[in-house]
Scaffold this motif. Sequence first.
Motif, PDB file in Angstrom:
ATOM      1  N   GLU A  92     -20.989 -25.288 -50.152  1.00  0.00           N
ATOM      2  CA  GLU A  92     -20.483 -26.281 -48.864  1.00  0.00           C
ATOM      3  C   GLU A  92     -19.254 -26.904 -49.250  1.00  0.00           C
ATOM      4  O   GLU A  92     -18.740 -26.663 -50.277  1.00  0.00           O
ATOM      5  CB  GLU A  92     -21.853 -27.389 -49.280  1.00  0.00           C
ATOM      6  N   LYS A  93     -18.751 -27.517 -48.095  1.00  0.00           N
ATOM      7  CA  LYS A  93     -17.476 -28.485 -48.530  1.00  0.00           C
ATOM      8  C   LYS A  93     -17.869 -29.539 -49.439  1.00  0.00           C
ATOM      9  O   LYS A  93     -18.601 -30.284 -48.992  1.00  0.00           O
ATOM     10  CB  LYS A  93     -17.127 -29.096 -47.123  1.00  0.00           C
ATOM     11  N   ASP A  94     -17.043 -29.704 -50.325  1.00  0.00           N
ATOM     12  CA  ASP A  94     -17.044 -30.624 -51.297  1.00  0.00           C
ATOM     13  C   ASP A  94     -15.969 -30.388 -52.268  1.00  0.00           C
ATOM     14  O   ASP A  94     -15.041 -29.790 -52.190  1.00  0.00           O
ATOM     15  CB  ASP A  94     -18.348 -30.183 -52.557  1.00  0.00           C
ATOM     16  N   PHE A 271     -31.563 -30.906 -37.800  1.00  0.00           N
ATOM     17  CA  PHE A 271     -30.697 -31.148 -36.593  1.00  0.00           C
ATOM     18  C   PHE A 271     -29.264 -30.957 -36.916  1.00  0.00           C
ATOM     19  O   PHE A 271     -28.432 -30.412 -36.011  1.00  0.00           O
ATOM     20  CB  PHE A 271     -31.032 -32.137 -35.544  1.00  0.00           C
ATOM     21  N   ILE A 272     -28.881 -31.216 -38.146  1.00  0.00           N
ATOM     22  CA  ILE A 272     -27.233 -30.827 -38.358  1.00  0.00           C
ATOM     23  C   ILE A 272     -27.029 -29.700 -39.231  1.00  0.00           C
ATOM     24  O   ILE A 272     -26.030 -29.250 -39.354  1.00  0.00           O
ATOM     25  CB  ILE A 272     -26.838 -32.056 -39.007  1.00  0.00           C
ATOM     26  N   GLY A 273     -28.275 -29.350 -39.892  1.00  0.00           N
ATOM     27  CA  GLY A 273     -28.197 -28.290 -40.948  1.00  0.00           C
ATOM     28  C   GLY A 273     -27.653 -28.706 -42.235  1.00  0.00           C
ATOM     29  O   GLY A 273     -27.406 -29.910 -42.430  1.00  0.00           O
ATOM     30  N   GLY A 274     -27.676 -27.590 -42.935  1.00  0.00           N
ATOM     31  CA  GLY A 274     -27.201 -28.029 -44.559  1.00  0.00           C
ATOM     32  C   GLY A 274     -25.865 -28.084 -44.756  1.00  0.00           C
ATOM     33  O   GLY A 274     -25.345 -28.347 -45.843  1.00  0.00           O
ATOM     34  N   SER A 275     -24.990 -27.824 -43.770  1.00  0.00           N
ATOM     35  CA  SER A 275     -23.436 -27.777 -43.812  1.00  0.00           C
ATOM     36  C   SER A 275     -22.786 -29.059 -43.847  1.00  0.00           C
ATOM     37  O   SER A 275     -23.422 -30.043 -43.339  1.00  0.00           O
ATOM     38  CB  SER A 275     -22.927 -26.605 -42.704  1.00  0.00           C
ATOM     39  N   THR A 276     -21.572 -28.994 -44.345  1.00  0.00           N
ATOM     40  CA  THR A 276     -20.895 -30.524 -44.366  1.00  0.00           C
ATOM     41  C   THR A 276     -19.713 -30.467 -43.199  1.00  0.00           C
ATOM     42  O   THR A 276     -19.112 -29.517 -43.245  1.00  0.00           O
ATOM     43  CB  THR A 276     -20.181 -30.745 -45.653  1.00  0.00           C
ATOM     44  N   ARG A 277     -19.875 -31.410 -42.293  1.00  0.00           N
ATOM     45  CA  ARG A 277     -18.863 -31.288 -41.102  1.00  0.00           C
ATOM     46  C   ARG A 277     -18.007 -32.663 -41.529  1.00  0.00           C
ATOM     47  O   ARG A 277     -18.243 -33.417 -41.972  1.00  0.00           O
ATOM     48  CB  ARG A 277     -19.673 -31.692 -39.773  1.00  0.00           C
ATOM     49  N   GLN A 278     -16.750 -32.316 -40.862  1.00  0.00           N
ATOM     50  CA  GLN A 278     -15.745 -33.271 -41.089  1.00  0.00           C
ATOM     51  C   GLN A 278     -15.392 -33.988 -40.140  1.00  0.00           C
ATOM     52  O   GLN A 278     -15.421 -33.892 -38.793  1.00  0.00           O
ATOM     53  CB  GLN A 278     -14.378 -32.288 -41.358  1.00  0.00           C
ATOM     54  N   LEU A 279     -14.970 -35.517 -40.232  1.00  0.00           N
ATOM     55  CA  LEU A 279     -14.271 -36.275 -39.474  1.00  0.00           C
ATOM     56  C   LEU A 279     -13.167 -36.102 -39.245  1.00  0.00           C
ATOM     57  O   LEU A 279     -12.186 -35.379 -40.011  1.00  0.00           O
ATOM     58  CB  LEU A 279     -14.611 -37.754 -39.657  1.00  0.00           C
ATOM     59  N   PRO A 280     -12.347 -36.280 -37.886  1.00  0.00           N
ATOM     60  CA  PRO A 280     -10.756 -36.089 -37.786  1.00  0.00           C
ATOM     61  C   PRO A 280     -10.065 -36.624 -38.791  1.00  0.00           C
ATOM     62  O   PRO A 280     -10.271 -37.864 -39.113  1.00  0.00           O
ATOM     63  CB  PRO A 280     -10.779 -36.720 -36.465  1.00  0.00           C
ATOM     64  N   GLY A 281      -9.171 -36.217 -39.246  1.00  0.00           N
ATOM     65  CA  GLY A 281      -7.991 -36.424 -40.165  1.00  0.00           C
ATOM     66  C   GLY A 281      -8.643 -36.658 -41.405  1.00  0.00           C
ATOM     67  O   GLY A 281      -7.861 -36.924 -42.363  1.00  0.00           O
ATOM     68  N   ALA A 282      -9.858 -35.721 -41.839  1.00  0.00           N
ATOM     69  CA  ALA A 282     -10.012 -35.732 -43.301  1.00  0.00           C
ATOM     70  C   ALA A 282      -9.042 -34.716 -44.066  1.00  0.00           C
ATOM     71  O   ALA A 282      -8.263 -34.014 -43.493  1.00  0.00           O
ATOM     72  CB  ALA A 282     -11.527 -35.222 -43.329  1.00  0.00           C
TER      73      ALA A 282
END
Length: 448
Positions: A92-94, A271-282
Amino acid sequence: MSPTISAKRSGNRWAIALLGTLLAFAILVLQPGAASADTTDDGQEVTDFYFAGVVTFDDEPVEGVVMTIKGGGFEGETETDAEGKWRLYVPEKDKYTLTVDEGTLPDGVIVDAALLPPGTQPIAGTTASFEVEFGLTGTKIMNLFLGEGQRVTVSFIDQLLSRLVGGLNFGLLLALASMGAALIYGTTRLSNFAHAEMVTWGGLVALVFTSFWDLPLWLGIVAAVVGGGLFGWGMDAGIWRPLRHRGLGIVQLMIVSIGLSLALRYIFQYFIGGSTRQLPGASPQPIQFGPISLSYIDLIAMGVSIAVILGVAYFLTRTRIGKATRAISDNPQLAAASGIDVDKVIRYVWILSGVLAAISGVLWAYFRPGVKWDMGMQMLLLIFAAITLGGLGTAFGALLGSLIVGIVVEVSTLWVPSDLKYASALVVLIVILLVRPQGLLGRKERLG
């Protein structure tokens, strides 16, 4: 049936309908994630996220350099091929720690500190081990250039200053969530395990408005704040107030909060799954202030946290509702006897707590960075630790406890592995409670 009872029941139905609408909102806009089970030739499980790059020396590829990745309970290893290329998949993203095995480098060759990728943060004083994290995509390219010479080290004082500032940043965003949870405990004596999902909800609302609907970031933040307040209002009106009026005990309410936490958390995961999603400008480019590395988002986050904390302090000390909140925390029976509408004040506390949790969720999404289904749960133990350390039921104690926890967590990485940094905060909690059982700002209570 009296009009008053009818109005209360009508209000409860509206609150339950609001909670259902908020959950339906999540169901409609979030899509389940999927995972891949493929593996590479060296046994790595192929995922959507990986670090990759090329290792060169004098513009020539270097073969056989061993690279390891650690973080979030994951550990992987690979080595460069004949073209100097390498790739390491992560779940995952971390934030991860990338380490180059110096024993596999050519004699007299080091990783050149001046040519490290932008934003790289050295660990343990050398350039052979450093923190790495993703940007907006699931791929992070880390081209490493080797050079001849002696290892360049970062002084202990410089590392300490950097960790102190990072700990202050973490402590401030933790304080936003902790102060809200402390106010709930002070007015209702409820240890709300679902507070973690209130933090997650703020990040999810911001994600939907910005990344899913492509709306401006400021609008996503406003929506997260408003959504957090509505979520707190709905939880109290639809669940907690009716249960309080039915006479449920503190232990029963706490068990309900645990069940609610689990239900909400796995609804988010589905509903979002196990992945990590980014906010804009991260993951923006950091700015160097001597030995301290901060991005403009870090500076904004610290400024927002301080401003919000000052606003909460003004609310508690200067407004009628704030003073009533403190009166209920001290003695709810006496407050009710003096004419304070306890239910009304508690409703305001839940709204304020939802707003603070939502702001903390947005800032936490940039600090990690990323929005994940269990992001709030990752903070919950530290939230409880901060509240207990500062003194149960006091918002200012939660603030002090959060700052101590945040600084201890970050500074402890100078001596312990990063995977154990959260445990160090709990050790400090135990030590302080042995000396002062009521917490730093708590009051002694007479038992029996």
